[in-house]
Design a protein around this motif. Structure first.
Motif, PDB file in Angstrom:
ATOM      1  N   ASN A 163       0.850  -1.178   0.000  1.00 21.76           N
ATOM      2  CA  ASN A 163       0.000   0.000   0.000  1.00 21.76           C
ATOM      3  C   ASN A 163       0.899   1.247   0.000  1.00 21.76           C
ATOM      4  O   ASN A 163       1.128   1.891   1.027  1.00 21.76           O
ATOM      5  N   ASN A 350     -10.540   5.533  -4.960  1.00 17.29           N
ATOM      6  CA  ASN A 350      -9.542   6.427  -5.527  1.00 17.29           C
ATOM      7  C   ASN A 350      -8.515   6.875  -4.479  1.00 17.29           C
ATOM      8  O   ASN A 350      -7.872   7.918  -4.630  1.00 17.29           O
ATOM      9  N   SER A 351      -8.415   6.089  -3.414  1.00 15.96           N
ATOM     10  CA  SER A 351      -7.448   6.362  -2.340  1.00 15.96           C
ATOM     11  C   SER A 351      -7.593   7.750  -1.722  1.00 15.96           C
ATOM     12  O   SER A 351      -6.612   8.395  -1.387  1.00 15.96           O
ATOM     13  N   ASN A 353      -8.760   9.457   1.407  1.00 19.97           N
ATOM     14  CA  ASN A 353      -9.127   9.127   2.768  1.00 19.97           C
ATOM     15  C   ASN A 353     -10.071  10.190   3.344  1.00 19.97           C
ATOM     16  O   ASN A 353      -9.779  11.374   3.304  1.00 19.97           O
TER      17      ASN A 353
END
Ligand code: ADP
Ligand code: ASP
Ligand code: MG
Length: 469
Positions: A163, A350-351, A353
């Motif tokens: 990640n 889409n990452s 957060n």
């Protein structure tokens, strides 16, 4: 013999003088009954500069890279020159710095040609900050006649998932490798200097643990090597009731539970990274935050046995800047199952957060907070995902806001805390833009305009009398 992992943050290695000071400090402890392993961050500001360089490279700005290379070379050469007096050692370290910076230039030029920046290549570039800091610290330790050796996180054996940008350690394999590679040095009283923040996947590709991740490298080493304590050296006495830059009479918190400290870290007390405590909690290793410029102060002790002070409902208040608020509004969301989930799913994929969420009772509105640098991506992601679906009528944003987080173990169970907080804020004429349930029982967080942020922190600090009497 006490085994201690000492992590030095960017502020503690910002200049040659500071690195010299670090070496003296370590030498003091090494002469006493301490076995020491060191974790270092990049020189203060370097990670930010590397991020900027990747962005310029992605846009194809080759001229900038040349300039940047010169700048970064000079800063590290200068730091080395001040930190290391022995000419032979200095020359050795300068050669190392030169080779690393040459490699960095090649990587940036590669990105420049491709005009493509992936999370993988970004992590690779960001790793250079810590890779440049470690040899200088190593040189400075040798300069004061300590036996030492330096490692990148990867060389030391820290393995993570893939990640990129926010990787998590795989503790079993990491522990095994750290024991094999680092423990023997400790037994011979050689001080290992390990780069914070960076690690590698099982395939050996460089990863980073997330911004501020060197703290976690410290606790990873602590847990793997069964240290007695982990010391996080920084430029303030410890965790305080508020950022001392905003509230000059903020008070030092002498003891905190792991949970309280983690909560503070999540909400922006920059003295520690939120994930940092995980490895320490599992192994029940005490963590101390200490001041390099005031080593006489006991600092903040974070450990399992600390029992929260019941009389103190609000313990600390933090300001989280660099965020943006997005509002999605539309009557079509009312009573439609899964509307909110869909929005959050699209962002997650889409990452992006989401740091805070709040929904209106009418169900026609969802507001959330994200990092400001992700705003453009979040807006275009939402636009594409929601295109043509008239259920979602409007996406709006505010990029001039900040989050205020108040923390304390007794907060949720005590009546009237929220009303005291919001009355104190209202009395100063400050408008609250959004209120949200924090991630746990320990906090109340809300959003105000950025220009009101510091004033809001001071208002709460005063209302709950958190200052030094
Ligand atoms: P390092 O380089 O050591 O990692 P950071 O800049 O990450 O240091 O964190 C230290 C800074 O965090 C301090 O200089 C201080 O201004 C800021 N800070 C913010 N909130 C707090 C808090 N509640 N207690 C202590 N420091 C805080
Ligand atoms: N240098 C990295 C950062 O600025 C890691 C750290 O300092 O902890 O995020
Ligand atoms: Mg930090």
């Amino acid at each position: 013999m006490k085994k201690v992992i000492m992590k030095f943050g960017g502020t503690s290695v910002a200049t040659g003088e500071k690195i010299k000071n670090l070496a003296r400090l370590v030498a003091d402890y090494a002469r006493q009954d301490y076995t020491i392993a060191i974790v270092v961050s990049a020189l203060d500001g370097i990670t930010e500069q590397l991020i900027e360089a990747t962005e310029k490279a992605e846009k194809g700005k080759a001229d900038f890279i040349h300039l940047f290379k010169q700048q970064i070379l000079e800063r590290h050469f200068k730091a080395a020159k001040v930190a290391i007096e022995n000419k032979k050692i200095l020359k050795e370290i300068q050669d190392v710095i030169q080779a690393i910076v040459d490699e960095l230039e090649k990587v940036l030029i590669g990105i420049c040609y491709l005009k493509e920046l992936t999370p993988k290549s970004s992590d690779y570039v960001l790793s250079f900050g810590e890779r440049l800091a470690a040899p200088i610290v190593y040189g400075a330790l040798r300069d004061v006649r300590l036996k030492t050796q330096y490692f990148s996180g990867k060389e030391a054996g820290i393995v993570t998932d893939s990640n990129f940008g926010e990787a998590s350690p795989l503790m079993d394999v990491t522990t095994h490798q750290l024991k094999e590679r680092i423990e023997p040095l400790l037994e011979d009283r050689i001080i290992p200097v390990v780069t914070g923040f960076i690690a590698a996947t099982q395939e050996g590709v460089i990863t980073t643990l997330g911004r501020g991740g060197s703290d976690q490298t410290g606790t990873i080493l602590g847990a793997a090597l069964a240290a007695d304590e982990i010391w996080i050296w920084t430029d303030v006495d410890g965790l305080m009731t508020a950022d001392p830059r905003i509230v000059p009479n903020a008070k030092l918190l002498h003891e905190l539970s792991y949970q309280e400290a983690a909560e503070m870290a999540i909400f922006g007390a920059k003295a520690m990274h939120p994930k940092a405590l995980e490895p320490a909690v599992k192994s029940e290793i005490p963590v101390r935050i200490r001041n390099v410029t005031n080593p006489g102060s006991p600092g903040t002790l974070i450990w399992k046995n600390h029992v929260a002070d019941k009389a103190q409902v609000v313990k600390a208040v933090a300001l989280i800047g660099d965020v943006a608020m997005i509002n999605v509004t539309g009557s079509g969301m009312v009573g439609v199952p899964g509307s909110y989930a869909k929005i959050l799913e699209v962002l997650g994929k889409n990452s992006i957060n989401v740091m805070m969420i709040s929904t209106a009772v009418s169900e026609a509105n969802i507001s959330f907070i994200i990092r400001r640098n992700l705003l453009e991506r979040a807006l275009s992601t939402l636009e594409i995902a929601l295109l043509g679906k008239n259920a979602f009528t409007q996406v709006s944003y505010e990029d001039d806001v900040c989050v205020i987080a108040t923390m304390g173990a007794q907060m949720k169970g005590t009546k009237g805390v929220a009303s005291r907080i919001f009355t104190a804020v209202a009395k100063r004429g400050i408008n609250v833009r959004m209120i949200a349930q924090g991630s746990s029982e320990l906090n109340i967080s809300f959003v105000v305009k950025e220009e009101d942020g510091e004033e809001t922190v001071r208002a709460i600090h005063e209302e709950f009398e958190l200052y030094e009497n």
